[in-house]
Enzyme design. Sequence first.
Site, PDB file in Angstrom:
ATOM      1  N   ASP A   1       0.887  -1.168   0.000  1.00 17.40           N
ATOM      2  CA  ASP A   1       0.000   0.000   0.000  1.00 17.40           C
ATOM      3  C   ASP A   1       0.924   1.217   0.000  1.00 17.40           C
ATOM      4  O   ASP A   1       1.636   1.463   0.975  1.00 17.40           O
ATOM      5  CB  ASP A   1      -0.872  -0.023   1.250  1.00 17.40           C
ATOM      6  CG  ASP A   1      -1.777   1.196   1.382  1.00 17.40           C
ATOM      7  OD1 ASP A   1      -1.562   2.197   0.670  1.00 17.40           O
ATOM      8  OD2 ASP A   1      -2.692   1.163   2.235  1.00 17.40           O
TER       9      ASP A   1
ATOM     10  N   ASN B   1       4.484   6.430  -8.313  1.00 17.24           N
ATOM     11  CA  ASN B   1       3.463   6.594  -9.332  1.00 17.24           C
ATOM     12  C   ASN B   1       2.065   6.207  -8.858  1.00 17.24           C
ATOM     13  O   ASN B   1       1.068   6.605  -9.455  1.00 17.24           O
ATOM     14  CB  ASN B   1       3.844   5.749 -10.552  1.00 17.24           C
ATOM     15  CG  ASN B   1       2.729   5.608 -11.550  1.00 17.24           C
ATOM     16  OD1 ASN B   1       2.382   6.557 -12.249  1.00 17.24           O
ATOM     17  ND2 ASN B   1       2.143   4.416 -11.617  1.00 17.24           N
TER      18      ASN B   1
ATOM     19  N   TYR C   1      -9.115  14.740  -5.722  1.00 19.65           N
ATOM     20  CA  TYR C   1      -8.012  14.330  -6.594  1.00 19.65           C
ATOM     21  C   TYR C   1      -7.139  15.524  -6.965  1.00 19.65           C
ATOM     22  O   TYR C   1      -5.910  15.468  -6.892  1.00 19.65           O
ATOM     23  CB  TYR C   1      -8.576  13.674  -7.853  1.00 19.65           C
ATOM     24  CG  TYR C   1      -7.535  13.136  -8.801  1.00 19.65           C
ATOM     25  CD1 TYR C   1      -6.939  11.904  -8.583  1.00 19.65           C
ATOM     26  CD2 TYR C   1      -7.161  13.860  -9.937  1.00 19.65           C
ATOM     27  CE1 TYR C   1      -6.000  11.400  -9.461  1.00 19.65           C
ATOM     28  CE2 TYR C   1      -6.221  13.372 -10.819  1.00 19.65           C
ATOM     29  CZ  TYR C   1      -5.641  12.139 -10.584  1.00 19.65           C
ATOM     30  OH  TYR C   1      -4.701  11.645 -11.458  1.00 19.65           O
TER      31      TYR C   1
ATOM     32  N   THR D   1      -5.452   4.238 -18.837  1.00 19.22           N
ATOM     33  CA  THR D   1      -4.961   3.386 -17.760  1.00 19.22           C
ATOM     34  C   THR D   1      -6.157   2.674 -17.121  1.00 19.22           C
ATOM     35  O   THR D   1      -7.306   2.862 -17.538  1.00 19.22           O
ATOM     36  CB  THR D   1      -4.244   4.212 -16.677  1.00 19.22           C
ATOM     37  OG1 THR D   1      -5.211   5.063 -16.032  1.00 19.22           O
ATOM     38  CG2 THR D   1      -3.138   5.075 -17.271  1.00 19.22           C
TER      39      THR D   1
END
Length: 265
Positions: free
Chosen positions: A61, A88, A154, A189
């Site tokens: 994690d 990433n 985000y 992705t």
Amino acid sequence: MRFTDKSIIVTGAGSGIGRAAATLFAAEGGKVIVADVTDGAEATAKAIRDAGGVAEAIRIDAGSEEDVVKAVALACDRYGGLDVMFANAGISGGMANIFDTSVELITEVLRVNLIGPYLAVKHAAPRIAERGKGAIILTASVAGIRSGAGSPAYSASKAGVINLARVSAQQLAGSNVRVNAICPGLTETGMTKPTFDYARDAGKMDRVGRLNPLRRGAQPEELAKVALFLASDDASYVNGQAIAVDGGLSSSHPVTKQEYGRTAV
């Protein structure tokens, strides 16, 4: 072969940009620790080994300090040290607006997307400095540059990553450890798969990425190649920067579009 015998960690390497980067690092001679919270880490590592490269998977994690410490320790144990950290890993957190975003959701997004890169810098930088030089690359986003590319949670997390790269570069002054961020635009992705699948099924792929001058979305390898550049000696004087890789999306404020060769109406 820019990374021959270099020890490299890539988080979020079970798919997407991380998998593409891990594969390219290995193809250029790197010895890669493939880290992901899913079983995709082993799939990526196996593909690299099958192609003749060196890779070992670890399930972590990225927002857990204990797990990040384990990944760094594994790289040092297996490959004798650490040269490159590509932090990433990230999550989207959905598209809820400010008023519909729960404290629990934004806390989790910040934990993975911002605390994760912070932990990567904290624990990787000292090991990289021991090698005399190296690089840390953080995945931010165009959503961290300005509004319009992601949810509040985000976007806030990725803006933090951009500033983290800048602050880290300054606080590592004299160590010869460079820290930079990449800011992807719309890229195909696992996170964006529903968008691309819907566009294909509806025959609307021409609308994907239509707001950027290249009029398309990106493939993971296009982002991975920029990460490899920043990790390599080719970028030896690039430090504390956030590089937008978005087809030109963030180069303009909203305007009436002008098509090449004709005036838009």
